[in-house]
Design a protein around this motif. Structure first.
Motif, PDB file in Angstrom:
ATOM      1  N   HIS A 187       0.951  -1.236   0.179  1.00 44.91           N
ATOM      2  CA  HIS A 187      -0.084  -0.084   0.075  1.00 44.91           C
ATOM      3  C   HIS A 187       0.926   1.148  -0.178  1.00 44.91           C
ATOM      4  N   GLU A 244       0.930   4.479  -2.534  1.00 47.06           N
ATOM      5  CA  GLU A 244       0.414   5.560  -2.150  1.00 47.06           C
ATOM      6  C   GLU A 244       1.371   6.622  -1.512  1.00 47.06           C
ATOM      7  N   ARG A 251      -5.644   4.684   9.915  1.00 48.34           N
ATOM      8  CA  ARG A 251      -7.015   4.492   9.511  1.00 48.34           C
ATOM      9  C   ARG A 251      -7.138   4.089   7.751  1.00 48.34           C
ATOM     10  N   PRO A 252      -6.594   4.860   6.977  1.00 50.94           N
ATOM     11  CA  PRO A 252      -6.541   4.682   5.314  1.00 50.94           C
ATOM     12  C   PRO A 252      -5.792   3.393   5.409  1.00 50.94           C
ATOM     13  N   ALA A 312      -7.236   0.091   3.459  1.00 51.28           N
ATOM     14  CA  ALA A 312      -6.836  -0.347   2.323  1.00 51.28           C
ATOM     15  C   ALA A 312      -6.255  -1.766   2.164  1.00 51.28           C
ATOM     16  N   ASP A 317      -7.422  -0.157  12.158  1.00 51.66           N
ATOM     17  CA  ASP A 317      -6.300   0.646  12.958  1.00 51.66           C
ATOM     18  C   ASP A 317      -5.968  -0.022  14.239  1.00 51.66           C
TER      19      ASP A 317
END
Length: 183
Positions: free
Chosen positions: A14, A18, A26-27, A31, A36
């Motif tokens: 990830h 990104e 959290r993101p 993903a 989290d």
């Protein structure tokens, strides 16, 4: 592999896609299909997760260097190394390292210790590769110091300079590295 290793590999994938800058738990968790809280359970904190991501990325980079076939001489080896820097997995892994450096993460704990160890392993991998390419073991350290710092500089210039100029510059570096190896 453990659940932590699975999560770490997914987090690395990830972050390679990104980027590291602005990373929050959290993101990342969303993903990679977890929460989290699970990331905190397995890694302790965001900082510890990021340190683990940087270390695992370095593992992937070292594996890529270790898998490079020996070239016919130091000059050819440096040029092959540059080509590898431009391809996956090294390109994204090196970009992540630069992002970590640019955000100031590498100078403070827990990153400092993890990066120091990773840098030592990276240096050893480059030494091993250039010895396989013909650099004498008693000179390879000086060659690697020159080549590693220079290639990182070329990597940063890639966004602003013309690739053909960089390739020519890398070959000039390769000629100098070969001369240093023979001195």
């Amino acid at each position: 592999m453990s659940r932590r290793d699975d999560l770490l590999d997914a987090a690395v994938d990830h972050v390679l896609r990104e980027g590291l800058i602005g990373l929050t738990l959290r993101p990342v968790a969303a993903a990679i299909g977890t929460s989290d809280r699970m990331l905190i359970y397995h890694f302790g904190s965001r900082d510890d997760l990021v340190a683990a991501v940087v270390t695992r990325t370095e593992d992937r980079s070292i594996a890529a260097i270790d898998s490079l076939p020996a070239a016919a001489g130091v000059r050819a080896g440096v040029n092959a190394l540059w080509a590898a820097y431009q391809a996956e997995p090294l390109h994204d892994c090196l970009d992540l390292y630069v992002q970590a450096a640019a955000t100031g993460l590498l100078g403070r704990e827990p990153y400092r210790s993890a990066v120091r160890e990773a840098n030592e392993r990276w240096y050893a991998a480059l030494c091993g590769y250039l010895v396989r390419c013909g650099a004498p073991p008693d000179r390879v350290g000086r060659v690697v110091t020159l080549v590693d710092s220079s290639l990182f500089g070329f990597q940063l210039d890639l966004a602003t300079d013309r690739p053909e100029e960089l390739t020519r510059g890398v070959d000039d570096l390769a000629v100098a590295a070969e001369a240093l190896a023979k001195a």
